[in-house]
Design a protein around this motif. Sequence first.
Motif, PDB file in Angstrom:
ATOM      1  N   VAL A 176       0.857  -1.176   0.000  1.00  0.00           N
ATOM      2  CA  VAL A 176       0.000   0.000   0.000  1.00  0.00           C
ATOM      3  C   VAL A 176       0.894   1.226   0.000  1.00  0.00           C
ATOM      4  CG1 VAL A 176      -1.732   1.299   1.296  1.00  0.00           C
ATOM      5  CG2 VAL A 176      -1.830  -1.198   1.269  1.00  0.00           C
ATOM      6  N   SER A 177       0.588   2.152  -0.884  1.00  0.00           N
ATOM      7  CA  SER A 177       1.281   3.439  -0.837  1.00  0.00           C
ATOM      8  C   SER A 177       0.341   4.451  -0.200  1.00  0.00           C
ATOM      9  CB  SER A 177       1.669   3.907  -2.238  1.00  0.00           C
ATOM     10  OG  SER A 177       0.507   4.181  -2.995  1.00  0.00           O
ATOM     11  N   GLY A 178       0.924   5.509   0.341  1.00  0.00           N
ATOM     12  CA  GLY A 178       0.139   6.539   0.995  1.00  0.00           C
ATOM     13  C   GLY A 178      -0.028   6.250   2.473  1.00  0.00           C
ATOM     14  N   ALA A 179      -0.524   7.265   3.191  1.00  0.00           N
ATOM     15  CA  ALA A 179      -0.792   7.117   4.626  1.00  0.00           C
ATOM     16  C   ALA A 179      -1.946   8.023   5.032  1.00  0.00           C
ATOM     17  CB  ALA A 179       0.465   7.447   5.437  1.00  0.00           C
ATOM     18  N   SER A 194       3.376   4.833   2.918  1.00  0.00           N
ATOM     19  CA  SER A 194       4.339   5.886   2.604  1.00  0.00           C
ATOM     20  C   SER A 194       3.697   7.257   2.748  1.00  0.00           C
ATOM     21  CB  SER A 194       4.860   5.705   1.170  1.00  0.00           C
ATOM     22  OG  SER A 194       3.783   5.777   0.251  1.00  0.00           O
ATOM     23  N   ASP A 195       4.542   8.249   2.962  1.00  0.00           N
ATOM     24  CA  ASP A 195       4.075   9.629   2.951  1.00  0.00           C
ATOM     25  C   ASP A 195       5.075  10.465   2.157  1.00  0.00           C
ATOM     26  OD1 ASP A 195       6.182  10.164   4.749  1.00  0.00           O
ATOM     27  OD2 ASP A 195       4.874  10.431   6.477  1.00  0.00           O
ATOM     28  N   PRO A 233       9.027  -6.640  -2.495  1.00  0.00           N
ATOM     29  CA  PRO A 233       8.256  -7.725  -3.095  1.00  0.00           C
ATOM     30  C   PRO A 233       6.901  -7.906  -2.407  1.00  0.00           C
ATOM     31  CG  PRO A 233      10.526  -8.402  -2.788  1.00  0.00           C
ATOM     32  CD  PRO A 233      10.356  -7.083  -2.070  1.00  0.00           C
ATOM     33  N   CYS A 234       5.869  -8.142  -3.227  1.00  0.00           N
ATOM     34  CA  CYS A 234       4.518  -8.295  -2.681  1.00  0.00           C
ATOM     35  C   CYS A 234       3.683  -9.157  -3.620  1.00  0.00           C
ATOM     36  CB  CYS A 234       3.869  -6.921  -2.506  1.00  0.00           C
ATOM     37  SG  CYS A 234       3.705  -5.986  -4.039  1.00  0.00           S
ATOM     38  N   ASP A 235       2.554  -9.619  -3.114  1.00  0.00           N
ATOM     39  CA  ASP A 235       1.616 -10.375  -3.939  1.00  0.00           C
ATOM     40  C   ASP A 235       0.650  -9.449  -4.663  1.00  0.00           C
ATOM     41  OD1 ASP A 235       2.632 -12.910  -3.207  1.00  0.00           O
ATOM     42  OD2 ASP A 235       1.503 -12.827  -1.336  1.00  0.00           O
ATOM     43  N   CYS A 236       0.278  -8.360  -4.010  1.00  0.00           N
ATOM     44  CA  CYS A 236      -0.662  -7.382  -4.574  1.00  0.00           C
ATOM     45  C   CYS A 236      -0.187  -5.980  -4.209  1.00  0.00           C
ATOM     46  CB  CYS A 236      -2.062  -7.575  -4.010  1.00  0.00           C
ATOM     47  SG  CYS A 236      -2.783  -9.178  -4.367  1.00  0.00           S
ATOM     48  N   ALA A 237      -0.424  -5.037  -5.094  1.00  0.00           N
ATOM     49  CA  ALA A 237      -0.037  -3.646  -4.858  1.00  0.00           C
ATOM     50  C   ALA A 237      -1.272  -2.762  -4.878  1.00  0.00           C
ATOM     51  CB  ALA A 237       0.954  -3.187  -5.922  1.00  0.00           C
ATOM     52  N   PHE A 238      -1.316  -1.802  -3.959  1.00  0.00           N
ATOM     53  CA  PHE A 238      -2.468  -0.915  -3.839  1.00  0.00           C
ATOM     54  C   PHE A 238      -1.998   0.535  -3.809  1.00  0.00           C
ATOM     55  CE2 PHE A 238      -3.733  -4.997  -2.267  1.00  0.00           C
ATOM     56  CZ  PHE A 238      -5.018  -5.162  -2.752  1.00  0.00           C
ATOM     57  N   PRO A 239      -1.894   1.161  -4.977  1.00  0.00           N
ATOM     58  CA  PRO A 239      -1.535   2.581  -5.005  1.00  0.00           C
ATOM     59  C   PRO A 239      -2.661   3.398  -4.367  1.00  0.00           C
ATOM     60  CG  PRO A 239      -1.317   1.574  -7.177  1.00  0.00           C
ATOM     61  CD  PRO A 239      -2.038   0.604  -6.311  1.00  0.00           C
ATOM     62  N   SER A 240      -2.372   4.041  -3.255  1.00  0.00           N
ATOM     63  CA  SER A 240      -3.405   4.770  -2.500  1.00  0.00           C
ATOM     64  C   SER A 240      -2.939   6.149  -2.082  1.00  0.00           C
ATOM     65  CB  SER A 240      -3.787   3.961  -1.253  1.00  0.00           C
ATOM     66  OG  SER A 240      -4.204   2.663  -1.595  1.00  0.00           O
ATOM     67  N   ALA A 241      -1.961   6.690  -2.791  1.00  0.00           N
ATOM     68  CA  ALA A 241      -1.424   8.001  -2.419  1.00  0.00           C
ATOM     69  C   ALA A 241      -1.971   9.084  -3.345  1.00  0.00           C
ATOM     70  CB  ALA A 241       0.099   7.982  -2.428  1.00  0.00           C
ATOM     71  N   THR A 242      -1.349   9.267  -4.498  1.00  0.00           N
ATOM     72  CA  THR A 242      -1.781  10.302  -5.439  1.00  0.00           C
ATOM     73  C   THR A 242      -1.915   9.702  -6.827  1.00  0.00           C
ATOM     74  OG1 THR A 242       0.487  10.950  -5.959  1.00  0.00           O
ATOM     75  CG2 THR A 242      -0.574  12.127  -4.147  1.00  0.00           C
ATOM     76  N   GLN A 243      -2.613  10.408  -7.686  1.00  0.00           N
ATOM     77  CA  GLN A 243      -2.748   9.898  -9.053  1.00  0.00           C
ATOM     78  C   GLN A 243      -1.400   9.935  -9.754  1.00  0.00           C
ATOM     79  OE1 GLN A 243      -5.675  12.432 -10.785  1.00  0.00           O
ATOM     80  NE2 GLN A 243      -4.266  14.128 -11.106  1.00  0.00           N
ATOM     81  N   ASN A 244      -1.232   9.052 -10.697  1.00  0.00           N
ATOM     82  CA  ASN A 244       0.000   8.963 -11.487  1.00  0.00           C
ATOM     83  C   ASN A 244       1.245   8.758 -10.628  1.00  0.00           C
ATOM     84  OD1 ASN A 244      -1.515   9.477 -13.880  1.00  0.00           O
ATOM     85  ND2 ASN A 244      -1.458  11.652 -13.386  1.00  0.00           N
ATOM     86  N   GLU A 245       1.114   8.033  -9.526  1.00  0.00           N
ATOM     87  CA  GLU A 245       2.253   7.859  -8.629  1.00  0.00           C
ATOM     88  C   GLU A 245       3.227   6.773  -9.069  1.00  0.00           C
ATOM     89  OE1 GLU A 245       1.525   5.612  -4.813  1.00  0.00           O
ATOM     90  OE2 GLU A 245      -0.526   6.135  -5.345  1.00  0.00           O
ATOM     91  N   LEU A 246       2.803   5.893  -9.947  1.00  0.00           N
ATOM     92  CA  LEU A 246       3.678   4.823 -10.421  1.00  0.00           C
ATOM     93  C   LEU A 246       4.469   5.280 -11.639  1.00  0.00           C
ATOM     94  CD1 LEU A 246       1.236   1.835 -10.168  1.00  0.00           C
ATOM     95  CD2 LEU A 246       3.431   1.957  -9.043  1.00  0.00           C
TER      96      LEU A 246
END
Length: 107
Positions: free
Chosen positions: A1-4, A26-27, A83-96
């Motif tokens: 998970v990204s973001g906080a 992350s923050d 390393p992870c099984d699933c990723a959840f971008p939860s911070a800002t748009q276009n963060e990857l």
Amino acid sequence: VSGAGNVAIHTIEKLYKLGAKPVTCSDSRGTIYDARGIDLDTLKDIKLKRRESLEKYLTSHPEAIYTKVEDYPEGAHEVWQIPCDCAFPSATQNELTELDAKTLVEN
């Protein structure tokens, strides 16, 4: 998970309810990696009540790893290097970034 923030916190809550073990958040200052699973109560206290940096997570969880933004790989975000099984971008748009996406696929 990204973001906080709210989205990341609710994502982490839902993941726990589904039996998953979220290990990152992350923050704007850095990323926490806690192999035992992110302590949701500590995260909420730091980000929602005290409004402090995730670096404070180490105070109650010294076994976790905190990576400052300035130590991220060039052109990438630390949270996606783990390393992870699933990723959840939860911070800002276009963060990857493209490099982040490639790393996720490799992991």
